[in-house]
Design an enzyme around this catalytic site. Structure first.
Site, PDB file in Angstrom:
ATOM      1  N   ASP A  54       0.865  -1.178   0.000  1.00  0.00           N
ATOM      2  CA  ASP A  54       0.000   0.000   0.000  1.00  0.00           C
ATOM      3  C   ASP A  54       0.905   1.233   0.000  1.00  0.00           C
ATOM      4  OD1 ASP A  54      -2.306   1.573   0.243  1.00  0.00           O
ATOM      5  OD2 ASP A  54      -2.082   1.646   2.406  1.00  0.00           O
ATOM      6  N   LYS A  55       0.328   2.402  -0.297  1.00  0.00           N
ATOM      7  CA  LYS A  55       1.139   3.615  -0.314  1.00  0.00           C
ATOM      8  C   LYS A  55       0.935   4.439   0.950  1.00  0.00           C
ATOM      9  CE  LYS A  55      -0.061   7.395  -2.290  1.00  0.00           C
ATOM     10  NZ  LYS A  55       0.222   8.360  -1.186  1.00  0.00           N
ATOM     11  N   GLU A  61      -8.227  16.029   6.586  1.00  0.00           N
ATOM     12  CA  GLU A  61      -9.095  17.041   7.156  1.00  0.00           C
ATOM     13  C   GLU A  61      -8.454  17.722   8.352  1.00  0.00           C
ATOM     14  OE1 GLU A  61     -13.000  15.498   7.975  1.00  0.00           O
ATOM     15  OE2 GLU A  61     -13.670  16.474   6.139  1.00  0.00           O
ATOM     16  N   PHE A  66     -19.374  12.943   1.599  1.00  0.00           N
ATOM     17  CA  PHE A  66     -18.397  12.404   0.640  1.00  0.00           C
ATOM     18  C   PHE A  66     -18.713  10.941   0.345  1.00  0.00           C
ATOM     19  CE2 PHE A  66     -14.617   9.870  -0.063  1.00  0.00           C
ATOM     20  CZ  PHE A  66     -13.911  10.585  -1.007  1.00  0.00           C
ATOM     21  N   ARG A  68      -0.640  16.017  -1.895  1.00  0.00           N
ATOM     22  CA  ARG A  68      -2.044  15.613  -2.019  1.00  0.00           C
ATOM     23  C   ARG A  68      -2.893  16.872  -2.098  1.00  0.00           C
ATOM     24  NH1 ARG A  68      -2.879  10.381   0.479  1.00  0.00           N
ATOM     25  NH2 ARG A  68      -4.801  11.083   1.436  1.00  0.00           N
ATOM     26  N   GLY A 100      -5.189   3.173  -3.332  1.00  0.00           N
ATOM     27  CA  GLY A 100      -6.457   3.791  -3.698  1.00  0.00           C
ATOM     28  C   GLY A 100      -6.312   5.236  -4.105  1.00  0.00           C
ATOM     29  N   ASP A 101      -5.101   5.774  -4.052  1.00  0.00           N
ATOM     30  CA  ASP A 101      -4.870   7.173  -4.393  1.00  0.00           C
ATOM     31  C   ASP A 101      -4.937   7.394  -5.898  1.00  0.00           C
ATOM     32  OD1 ASP A 101      -4.651   8.002  -1.841  1.00  0.00           O
ATOM     33  OD2 ASP A 101      -2.474   8.076  -1.786  1.00  0.00           O
ATOM     34  N   ASP A 150      -6.481  -2.902   3.408  1.00  0.00           N
ATOM     35  CA  ASP A 150      -5.389  -3.796   2.997  1.00  0.00           C
ATOM     36  C   ASP A 150      -5.573  -5.213   3.535  1.00  0.00           C
ATOM     37  OD1 ASP A 150      -3.977  -1.615   1.780  1.00  0.00           O
ATOM     38  OD2 ASP A 150      -3.340  -0.988   3.772  1.00  0.00           O
TER      39      ASP A 150
END
Length: 947
Positions: free
Chosen positions: A148-149, A252, A293, A350, A431-432, A574
């Site tokens: 994962d990242k 956030e 969201f 990001r 997922g990015d 994950d």
């Protein structure tokens, strides 16, 4: 009412099936045990046939003396009984105790991982933990790592670094004519001490943003006001009166904290209101609607009424989505902001786009009435609500964009470089957004500008994906390697061809594919093309993938490449990937313990993966292979002596050893030395294992223990059994003792062979041991001493007097081992068994030494530590890519907030809509203006940044 529970929850839908994990060595051992059992049956058949022949030709001559009638026993029945007798006698060739010993060794290896101080993270007081004891040696055979990242390669601790407001970048200072450079490190961060409620850990170096706040820039005010209102953060005060934010996502938290430090402090919320302290003044906004969201909308919005009665919609989200909702009048600002977002993404930041809209009161009431009606529907409720959200989130006015930094964890670049040298391929499944993942890839040197080509697969249909894969394959192998019609070759033939082509590929390539394209690529008629291309590439990055897709990618490589895989992640998304891989590693980071609880091994930082694989994994595989080879050798050498003895005892199933020796051989005499070797042995030190990642490759190729090595150990054991039996047999054939008496009796012969066997296997394990500890010395030489102690005790007069039927060899040891010829026979047997092994190993090490042999020789010659390798510099890369949108947010928090179920009971909110609390003296912003006049004087108000 519970709507989604149990198997219907998102976590369970993406988790996949839990599988029982076994190592490749376990699977090989199951096959070998079956072979050994078949070998045992063959030995029993041979001896049974021999017994039948012997009974038929020779045994008849003894029946008269035994008072047997011919009808009472025939040769066939005798052979049948002999077969089962030899199955019992020779059963020690089947390694039943092997599995118990393996579990003890694995337990020791697991404790070594738990006790490794170099894998202890002091920042969170988190040690490494082996959550299973059955997979340690598999750590030394990893070929593919799926990572994962966010939170795994990066820290998942977000820091507000830059922003673009109304076409102007903050976070940089102009230098020269129209040129922008990063803030020099020598510049000190801004001083927020005047703001008593500021977060002391927040740092920002561009003083111009505070200057704009001072000057009352309306766009800057609106930008910061949006950050303080549009979120799902909960606030509370601790015992010291300090404001604490409880955040659902670190993104956030970073944005709300930035607004807080620049004077727009989110104070509290109720289901109907949001209270913000704006530059020292408390302002309460009425919360009219919360547009939550989700992964389809990729944005969130709030609709609030300010004290003046104006209704505003504030929205933040992915630039690709939000830019489509803008009013046409934003065209010029959109161009500038797009350039800024591309610049931010090029630095691996990001990003989120920020926009707002003024709403008419009448229009909002009509829209809100339709929303209430949609919420009461039973059918197509979600579709109606989504349509209403789309309707009101249009004609937005662009404010700017935010850029949040998620830094790489310490040592990520060095770890990836080291694992690459160990021939371990690393795939990033995240997922990015694609741009963010690509730039993180460049930051940690997985992607480089020196690569021959980077293939990007972004097709929206199966046909487009197949065509893009075909073109990429053409670039790699040429026209003859790619199927012109896109049809898949039979899988086994295809993979055999791939293994040949993979060795001929020159250059470095990378593959980048998004989740939508991956869904088509994982279909049965395309997945082989994807696998073929991906395995030829040095780096693979899969973006915007779901948790289930992560597991499917791991399964694809695991099933069709026959390679050992490892998955590493830190979050609940994950878990399915961790369960699907041969080895699952969880990182105890910022996203809870779901990944840790589902993992086989856990630690706190990605960099510890290097030590886990290159040191503990390689040592575990090396030790287990040595243990297995010696164990099989020892069992064959011990058991097959009975087979040779059968030809000289009329195949009567008589044992060549004393029964007590057979019982104690594997339990007492040889158990501890082999356990010590399996737990403590090492070919090279841990530092050399890290410095020379190439040492890891034998495990990937399964060279240290395989079927060929098993047959070598078997042949070695057979040779040793021949020497153990025939050398004493030849020596005892016609010999007299020093007292002139004949010593070739069965008991002396048995004692001589047993003593020779214990000494031979002890010398052999001494030769096999590469790393000597006090425990090895005590166990090896102590086992020999224990053997002689027990031997003299069992053959003594005292024990015979107590148990005359169990210990019939009274006085034999004292008589036999006082004869010099007996010791010469033992010495000759030992030399004949060991010298050939010494010669072969010497020639092998001298003529064709392995890398491990060379390093071990260097260790012996050089006691001083080697200098540390210089770290590879990180490369900064400017890019024209679009924004790296990544919003770590989950759906459902908006409804939870507006329901008020997650809030503590407080006093009723003020109904006036606005409460002004003036400080006794001037506001903190005025104090700040006075304090920072000298600091910001160097910046001209008329200075603009040329874009």
């Amino acid at each position: 009412m519970v709507i989604f529970a149990g198997p219907d929850t998102k976590l369970m839908q993406n988790s996949g099936k839990t599988k029982f994990k076994r190592t490749s060595i376990d699977k090989l051992l199951n096959t070998l045990v079956l072979w050994i059992f078949g070998f045992l049956v063959c030995l029993g058949i041979i001896l049974a046939i021999g017994n039948s022949i012997w009974e038929n030709q020779v045994g008849d001559q003894f029946r008269t003396f035994l008072f047997w009638n011919e009808r009472e026993k025939n040769s066939v029945f005798s052979g049948f009984l002999t077969f089962w007798s030899y199955i019992i006698i020779l059963n020690t060739v089947v390694p039943i105790s092997l599995y118990v010993s393996m579990e003890v060794i694995r337990l020791g290896h697991s404790y070594f991982i738990n006790w490794d101080r170099k894998m202890y993270y002091s920042g969170k007081s988190t040690p490494a933990e082996a959550r299973t004891t059955t997979l340690n040696e598999e750590l030394g055979q990893i070929e593919y790592v799926f990572s994962d990242k966010t939170g795994t390669l990066t820290q998942n601790i977000m820091t507000f670094k830059k922003c673009s407001i109304n076409g102007k970048i903050y976070g940089e200072v102009p230098e020269g004519m129209g040129q922008k450079t990063d803030i020099p490190k020598k510049n000190e961060p801004m001083d927020f001490s005047v703001n008593l409620q500021a977060d002391r850990t927040f740092q920002f170096f561009d003083h111009r943003l505070m200057e704009s706040v001072k000057l009352g820039d309306s766009k800057v005010y609106e930008f910061l006001r949006l950050l303080a209102l549009c979120h799902t953060v909960m606030s509370e005060e601790n015992s010291a009166g300090q404001l604490i934010y409880q955040v659902q996502s670190p993104d956030e938290g970073a944005l709300v904290t930035a607004a807080r430090n620049f004077g727009f402090i989110f104070k509290s919320r109720t289901p109907d209101t949001i209270t913000v302290e704006e530059l020292g003044t408390l302002v309460t906004y009425q919360l009219l609607a919360f547009l939550d969201f989700n992964n389809i909308r990729k944005r969130m919005s709030v609709i609030v009424r300010n004290p003046e009665g104006q209704i505003k919609l504030y929205s933040k989200g992915a630039d690709t989505i939000l830019f489509e909702k803008l009013h046409p009048s934003n065209e010029d600002l959109l161009t500038l902001t797009t350039d800024h977002l591309s610049e931010f993404a090029g630095e691996g930041l990001r990003t989120l786009a920020i926009a707002y809209r003024d709403l008419d009161d009448k229009y909002f009431k009509e829209w809100h009435k339709m929303l209430e009606d949609a919420n009461t529907l039973k059918d197509e409720r979600d579709e109606r609500i989504a349509g209403l959200y789309e309707e009101i989130e249009r004609d937005l006015m662009l404010l700017g964009a935010t850029a949040v930094e998620d830094k790489l964890q310490e040592g990520v670049t060095e770890t990836i470089a080291s694992l690459s040298l160990a021939n371990i391929k690393i795939w990033v499944l995240t997922g990015d957004k694609q741009e963010t993942a690509i730039n993180i890839g460049y930051a940690c040197n997985m992607l480089t500008d020196d690569m021959n080509d980077v293939f990007i697969v972004a097709g929206n249909t199966a046909v487009e994906v197949r065509e893009e894969l075909r073109k990429a394959k053409e670039n790699l192998f040429g026209q003859n390697r790619s199927s012109s019609n896109g049809h898949v070759v039979f899988e086994k033939q295809q993979l055999e061809l791939d293994s040949v082509v993979e060795e001929t590929i020159t250059g470095d390539y990378a593959l980048i594919i998004n989740g939508h394209s991956l869904a088509h690529a994982l279909e049965s008629d395309v997945k082989n093309d994807l696998l073929e291309l991906a395995c030829m590439c040095k780096t693979v990055v899969c973006c915007r993938v779901t948790p289930l897709q992560k597991a499917q990618v791991v399964e694809l490589v695991r099933n069709y490449r026959n390679a050992v895989t490892l998955a590493i992640g830190d979050g609940a998304n994950d878990v399915s990937m961790i369960k699907s891989a041969h080895i699952g590693v969880g990182i105890s980071g910022q996203e809870g313990l779901q990944a840790v609880l589902a993992s086989d091994y856990s630690f706190a930082q990605f960099r510890y993966l290097q030590r886990l694989l290159l040191v503990h994994g390689r040592w575990s595989y090396f030790r287990m292979c040595k243990f297995l080879g010696y164990f099989f050798y020892k069992n064959f050498a011990f058991t097959l002596v009975h087979f040779w003895f059968g030809f000289f005892c009329g195949f009567s199933a008589q044992t060549v050893y004393d029964q007590w020796f057979i019982t104690l051989f594997n339990i007492v005499y040889t158990s501890l030395p082999v356990l010590a070797m399996g737990i403590f042995d090492q070919d090279v030190s841990d530092q050399n294992s890290m410095d020379y990642p190439q040492l890891y490759k034998p495990g990937q190729l399964n060279l240290l223990f395989n079927k060929r090595q098993f047959f070598i150990c078997m042949a070695h054991g057979i040779y040793t059994s021949l020497a153990l039996f025939f050398i004493p047999y030849g020596a005892f054939y016609n010999v007299a003792g020093e007292d002139g008496q004949h010593i070739a009796d069965y008991q002396s012969f048995a004692v001589t062979m047993a003593t020779s066997l214990v000494i031979v296997v002890s010398v052999q394990i001494a030769l096999d041991t590469s790393y000597w500890t006090v425990i090895n010395h005590v166990f090896i030489w102590g086992s020999i001493a224990t053997y002689f102690s027990i031997l003299f005790t069992m053959h003594s007069n005292g024990i015979f007097g107590i148990f005359p039927n169990q210990f019939p060899f009274v006085g034999n040891v004292r008589h036999s081992l006082t004869q010099k010829c007996i010791w010469l026979v033992i010495l000759l047997t030992t030399v004949a068994s060991v010298v050939p092994v010494v010669i072969v190993r010497f020639l092998k090490m001298d003529l064709c030494p392995t890398l491990s042999d060379q390093i071990r020789q260097r260790q012996k010659a050089q006691k001083k530590a080697r200098p540390l390798r210089s770290r590879r510099p990180q490369t900064r890369r400017s890019s024209s890519r679009r924004s790296g949108y990544a919003f770590a947010h989950q759906e459902g928090y908006g409804e939870l907030i507006t329901s008020g179920k997650n809030m503590r009971a407080k006093n009723p909110p003020l109904t006036s809509g606005l409460e002004k609390t003036l400080y006794n003296s001037t506001s903190w912003i005025e104090n700040f203006c006075k304090k920072t006049t000298d600091t910001v004087s160097c910046f001209s108000q008329d200075k603009t940044v040329k874009l």
